[in-house]
Design an enzyme around this catalytic site. Sequence first.
Site, mmCIF file in Angstrom:
data_model
loop_
_atom_site.group_PDB
_atom_site.id
_atom_site.type_symbol
_atom_site.label_atom_id
_atom_site.label_comp_id
_atom_site.label_asym_id
_atom_site.label_seq_id
_atom_site.Cartn_x
_atom_site.Cartn_y
_atom_site.Cartn_z
ATOM 1 N N HIS A 29 -94.326 100.904 13.761
ATOM 2 C CA HIS A 29 -93.900 99.922 14.742
ATOM 3 C C HIS A 29 -93.610 100.637 16.048
ATOM 4 C CE1 HIS A 29 -93.609 97.037 11.509
ATOM 5 N NE2 HIS A 29 -92.821 97.866 10.842
ATOM 6 N N THR A 30 -93.534 99.863 17.122
ATOM 7 C CA THR A 30 -93.217 100.416 18.422
ATOM 8 C C THR A 30 -91.783 100.908 18.418
ATOM 9 O OG1 THR A 30 -94.710 98.837 19.472
ATOM 10 C CG2 THR A 30 -93.126 99.923 20.888
ATOM 11 N N THR A 31 -91.604 102.161 18.762
ATOM 12 C CA THR A 31 -90.249 102.707 18.807
ATOM 13 C C THR A 31 -89.691 102.704 20.214
ATOM 14 O OG1 THR A 31 -91.155 104.935 18.993
ATOM 15 C CG2 THR A 31 -90.592 104.146 16.783
ATOM 16 N N SER A 32 -90.536 102.518 21.205
ATOM 17 C CA SER A 32 -90.080 102.384 22.585
ATOM 18 C C SER A 32 -91.113 101.566 23.352
ATOM 19 C CB SER A 32 -89.889 103.756 23.228
ATOM 20 O OG SER A 32 -91.121 104.420 23.300
ATOM 21 N N TRP A 77 -88.360 94.123 22.215
ATOM 22 C CA TRP A 77 -87.693 94.890 23.254
ATOM 23 C C TRP A 77 -87.566 94.046 24.511
ATOM 24 C CZ3 TRP A 77 -85.767 99.644 22.099
ATOM 25 C CH2 TRP A 77 -86.224 100.251 20.945
#
Length: 158
Positions: free
Chosen positions: A44-47, A151
């Site tokens: 998954h996108t961590t940032s 996010w």
Amino acid sequence: PRPRAPRTPHPPAMSFQLFPSSTKSTSTPDLEISPAPPSAPATHTTSPYVTGSSVLGLRCVDGVVLSSDTLASYGSMARFQTITRLHQVAPGTVIGAGGEYSDLQQILRVLEQDEIEQYCCDDGHGHGSRDLHQMLTRVMYGRRNKSDPLWNNVVVGG
């Protein structure tokens, strides 16, 4: 004594795929065996990558005022300069979101699917801004619990 059933061998720990050989020789067959790549876990996108942050919401006597910038940055580069961050999601309700732009698009898909479900019910009832805010808090909380957060900072006005 009773005869035992024959034991079946355990499946191999590695699986193999057959690919055409790059070299032709009369002593080797036309196909060679190479191990299959291991299956990687889902990542998954961590940032966030494409971000923008300026969304402002003001509550007034006659209603609300929402404003946002149109810039989205790719890392530290100001890459996209005409991004729309305010969207009307229901009659009388507008959302604005700062943060990852692809996550905003995912939020809009969730809200569009909910609007389609409301239209199919054909009961004349739609969601207000409080209902959409509550639904968004549940969606974002659920994604955060799955370690795949959205996010975004979202403003709901209506």
